[in-house]
Design a protein around this motif. Structure first.
Motif, mmCIF file in Angstrom:
data_model
loop_
_atom_site.group_PDB
_atom_site.id
_atom_site.type_symbol
_atom_site.label_atom_id
_atom_site.label_comp_id
_atom_site.label_asym_id
_atom_site.label_seq_id
_atom_site.Cartn_x
_atom_site.Cartn_y
_atom_site.Cartn_z
ATOM 1 N N LYS A 220 0.856 -1.131 0.133
ATOM 2 C CA LYS A 220 -0.209 -0.170 -0.035
ATOM 3 C C LYS A 220 0.733 1.321 0.053
ATOM 4 O O LYS A 220 0.507 2.295 -0.599
ATOM 5 C CB LYS A 220 -0.919 0.067 1.227
ATOM 6 C CG LYS A 220 -2.022 -0.892 0.981
ATOM 7 C CD LYS A 220 -2.880 -0.895 2.200
ATOM 8 C CE LYS A 220 -3.908 -1.969 2.230
ATOM 9 N NZ LYS A 220 -5.156 -2.103 3.237
ATOM 10 N N ILE A 221 1.951 1.242 0.726
ATOM 11 C CA ILE A 221 2.845 2.361 0.744
ATOM 12 C C ILE A 221 3.547 2.829 -0.593
ATOM 13 O O ILE A 221 3.368 3.761 -1.055
ATOM 14 C CB ILE A 221 3.949 1.929 1.843
ATOM 15 C CG1 ILE A 221 3.522 2.135 3.125
ATOM 16 C CG2 ILE A 221 5.051 3.060 1.522
ATOM 17 C CD1 ILE A 221 4.656 1.847 4.327
ATOM 18 N N LEU A 222 3.848 1.652 -1.589
ATOM 19 C CA LEU A 222 4.311 1.967 -2.549
ATOM 20 C C LEU A 222 3.276 2.401 -3.704
ATOM 21 O O LEU A 222 3.758 3.151 -4.661
ATOM 22 C CB LEU A 222 5.143 0.409 -3.236
ATOM 23 C CG LEU A 222 6.177 0.070 -2.524
ATOM 24 C CD1 LEU A 222 6.740 -1.334 -3.031
ATOM 25 C CD2 LEU A 222 7.334 0.947 -2.458
ATOM 26 N N ALA A 223 2.048 1.602 -3.569
ATOM 27 C CA ALA A 223 1.072 2.012 -4.336
ATOM 28 C C ALA A 223 0.402 3.245 -4.130
ATOM 29 O O ALA A 223 0.222 3.996 -5.242
ATOM 30 C CB ALA A 223 -0.125 1.082 -4.348
ATOM 31 N N ASN B 135 -9.527 7.162 -3.917
ATOM 32 C CA ASN B 135 -9.118 8.317 -4.722
ATOM 33 C C ASN B 135 -9.137 9.381 -3.715
ATOM 34 O O ASN B 135 -8.144 10.230 -4.085
ATOM 35 C CB ASN B 135 -10.239 8.451 -5.666
ATOM 36 C CG ASN B 135 -10.517 7.465 -6.741
ATOM 37 O OD1 ASN B 135 -9.505 6.765 -7.106
ATOM 38 N ND2 ASN B 135 -11.801 6.892 -6.934
ATOM 39 N N ALA B 136 -9.829 9.453 -2.505
ATOM 40 C CA ALA B 136 -9.661 10.507 -1.675
ATOM 41 C C ALA B 136 -8.939 10.308 -0.598
ATOM 42 O O ALA B 136 -9.335 9.627 0.510
ATOM 43 C CB ALA B 136 -11.080 11.118 -1.192
ATOM 44 N N LYS B 137 -7.518 10.508 -0.691
ATOM 45 C CA LYS B 137 -6.787 9.926 0.305
ATOM 46 C C LYS B 137 -7.200 10.757 1.717
ATOM 47 O O LYS B 137 -7.396 11.969 1.633
ATOM 48 C CB LYS B 137 -5.281 10.314 0.113
ATOM 49 C CG LYS B 137 -4.675 9.403 -1.140
ATOM 50 C CD LYS B 137 -3.203 9.884 -1.053
ATOM 51 C CE LYS B 137 -2.636 9.116 -2.725
ATOM 52 N NZ LYS B 137 -1.476 9.548 -2.826
ATOM 53 N N SER C 6 -18.143 9.885 4.632
ATOM 54 C CA SER C 6 -16.591 9.921 4.638
ATOM 55 C C SER C 6 -16.149 11.608 4.709
ATOM 56 O O SER C 6 -16.900 12.426 4.621
ATOM 57 C CB SER C 6 -16.109 9.297 3.326
ATOM 58 O OG SER C 6 -16.519 10.137 2.361
ATOM 59 N N PHE C 7 -15.075 11.601 5.414
ATOM 60 C CA PHE C 7 -14.565 12.882 5.480
ATOM 61 C C PHE C 7 -12.906 12.832 5.189
ATOM 62 O O PHE C 7 -12.076 11.758 5.425
ATOM 63 C CB PHE C 7 -14.490 13.248 6.967
ATOM 64 C CG PHE C 7 -13.820 14.697 7.421
ATOM 65 C CD1 PHE C 7 -14.429 15.887 6.776
ATOM 66 C CD2 PHE C 7 -12.655 14.682 8.123
ATOM 67 C CE1 PHE C 7 -13.702 17.037 7.070
ATOM 68 C CE2 PHE C 7 -11.775 15.983 8.431
ATOM 69 C CZ PHE C 7 -12.613 16.924 7.701
ATOM 70 N N ASN C 8 -12.508 14.026 4.296
ATOM 71 C CA ASN C 8 -10.960 14.042 3.765
ATOM 72 C C ASN C 8 -10.335 15.145 4.536
ATOM 73 O O ASN C 8 -10.752 16.255 4.479
ATOM 74 C CB ASN C 8 -11.208 14.344 2.330
ATOM 75 C CG ASN C 8 -9.806 14.471 1.712
ATOM 76 O OD1 ASN C 8 -8.939 15.159 2.161
ATOM 77 N ND2 ASN C 8 -9.457 13.350 0.939
ATOM 78 N N ARG D 210 -4.793 8.120 6.106
ATOM 79 C CA ARG D 210 -4.652 8.774 4.654
ATOM 80 C C ARG D 210 -4.075 7.772 3.722
ATOM 81 O O ARG D 210 -4.490 7.825 2.603
ATOM 82 C CB ARG D 210 -3.389 9.863 4.940
ATOM 83 C CG ARG D 210 -3.241 10.641 3.703
ATOM 84 C CD ARG D 210 -2.312 12.000 3.875
ATOM 85 N NE ARG D 210 -3.089 12.664 4.941
ATOM 86 C CZ ARG D 210 -1.879 13.658 5.595
ATOM 87 N NH1 ARG D 210 -0.739 13.962 5.289
ATOM 88 N NH2 ARG D 210 -2.860 14.528 6.366
ATOM 89 N N TYR D 211 -3.131 6.845 4.215
ATOM 90 C CA TYR D 211 -2.590 6.052 2.877
ATOM 91 C C TYR D 211 -2.852 4.448 3.195
ATOM 92 O O TYR D 211 -2.914 3.738 2.196
ATOM 93 C CB TYR D 211 -0.962 6.096 3.063
ATOM 94 C CG TYR D 211 -0.590 7.567 2.824
ATOM 95 C CD1 TYR D 211 -0.469 8.017 1.704
ATOM 96 C CD2 TYR D 211 0.210 8.298 3.802
ATOM 97 C CE1 TYR D 211 -0.217 9.417 1.260
ATOM 98 C CE2 TYR D 211 0.489 9.534 3.820
ATOM 99 C CZ TYR D 211 0.470 9.936 2.124
ATOM 100 O OH TYR D 211 0.728 11.367 1.930
#
Length: 361
Positions: free
Chosen positions: A39-42, A144-146, A166-168, A136-137
């Protein structure tokens, strides 16, 4: 002034505990990296943010698990003292078992004060960085919305409730917003919007594709539009998950936050109280687990250190189990949060007294 034997035991106490932390925290980091590297790399996370995350990870989990690390380290080096017949020699010289435990209590006091300072000043900041990075990640819904934080339902006053799907926290945008106002347990009005954006310049909110339905006696009054700027009596933090807020607040701010939630009549007040009380209960557990560890491992057993460690691991898992069960019980039921949080310490405190009496004999 401490005698030579006190300095010797206290030094072993602190060094073994430190080594235990330095051994297990890197193992935890390696396991966490192996689980999350994809996930970190993606998400193409910058290296500086990854490094900051694992610094916060270290502080967060060191504070969370330090009683267990302390317990196992005390069992380890006290068992070595017992196997080398050093404890027998000390007690045979006329030193009582209570006097023998003095450096252990001094060590537990030192570690507990350090842990308390960490939980008040360092851990909230580390929790904020740790949890923000995960939201966030690393969460599966953050496509799409980190930074999205999903399905937040909050009671903001005695009769008002808000919900967002959801909340960004980067764009300060909430999605599928709804707000319900009740009067005498009857719905007075309901406001919905596809999006809700916070405007930091003037502390206002912008509603997009909104509908407000005011319930009337005979007919409802409906107001709708594509965009509207307005003011609400809730804070931006109210759009974030409840535990997320509590764990990231310093002690003074957490107390103020809890007072505000009490005035609102929040149904989530127990969640915040659990976080508050654990700041004090974890350092106290260092004393209790130290006494248990000394009482269990000070006797030379046929199975040697292996038997003492086995007993210690069983007791450590029992402590963690009780702590988790009663913590969830306080959050999800009407059980008093203070009693629930302190129950593991009470139970193990009684066990410590019993084991200590047997060890003295």
């Amino acid at each position: 002034m401490l005698k030579i034997i006190d300095k010797y035991i206290l030094k072993r106490y602190l060094i073994t505990f430190t080594v235990m932390l330095l051994m297990f925290i890197p193992i935890g980091i390696v396991i966490d990296v192996s689980e999350k590297i994809n996930k970190i790399l993606a998400n193409k996370v910058p290296f500086i943010e990854v490094a900051s995350y694992y610094l916060d990870f270290t502080i967060y989990f060191a504070n969370l698990l330090f009683p267990i690390f302390l317990f196992l380290s005390v069992i380890w080096f006290t068992s070595k003292l017992a196997n080398n017949t050093e404890i027998i020699a000390i007690l045979s010289s006329g030193i009582s078992f209570t006097r023998f435990m003095r450096p252990y209590i001094i060590g537990a006091t030192t570690v507990s004060l350090f842990a308390l300072i960490m939980s008040v000043y360092l851990v909230p900041s580390a929790s904020l960085g740790f949890l923000s990075f995960r939201y966030r990640y690393l969460n599966s819904y953050a496509k799409n919305a980190k930074g999205d934080q999903t399905n937040v339902l909050r009671q903001i006053s005695k009769d008002e409730y808000i919900y967002v799907s959801s909340f960004n926290d980067i764009s300060k945008m909430a999605f599928n917003f709804s707000m319900e106002k009740f009067k005498d347990e009857k719905l007075e009005y309901k406001l919905t919007a596809s999006r809700l954006k916070y405007n930091a310049k003037d502390s206002t909110y912008t509603l997009f594709n909104y509908t407000k339905r005011k319930v009337g006696v005979l007919n409802d009054i409906i107001e709708s539009g594509e965009k509207k700027d307005t003011v609400f009596n809730f804070d931006l933090d109210d759009l974030t998950p409840v535990v997320y807020i509590a764990e990231t607040l310093p002690l003074q701010e957490l107390n103020k936050f809890i007072d505000k939630e009490r005035q609102r009549g929040s149904s989530n007040i127990n969640v915040y109280l659990v976080v508050l009380y654990k700041k004090y209960s974890l350092p106290v557990s260092a004393f209790i687990l130290t006494i248990i560890a000394v009482a269990v491992s000070s006797m030379k057993r046929r199975g040697g250190m292996g038997m003492n460690l086995a007993i210690g691991i069983i007791l450590a898992f029992a402590f963690v189990f009780l702590d988790k069960v009663f913590g969830v019980l306080a959050e999800a039921s009407s059980a008093p949060p203070m009693l629930a949080v302190w129950t593991p310490n009470i139970v193990f405190g009684i066990l410590a007294i019993y084991l200590l009496r047997n060890a003295k004999r």
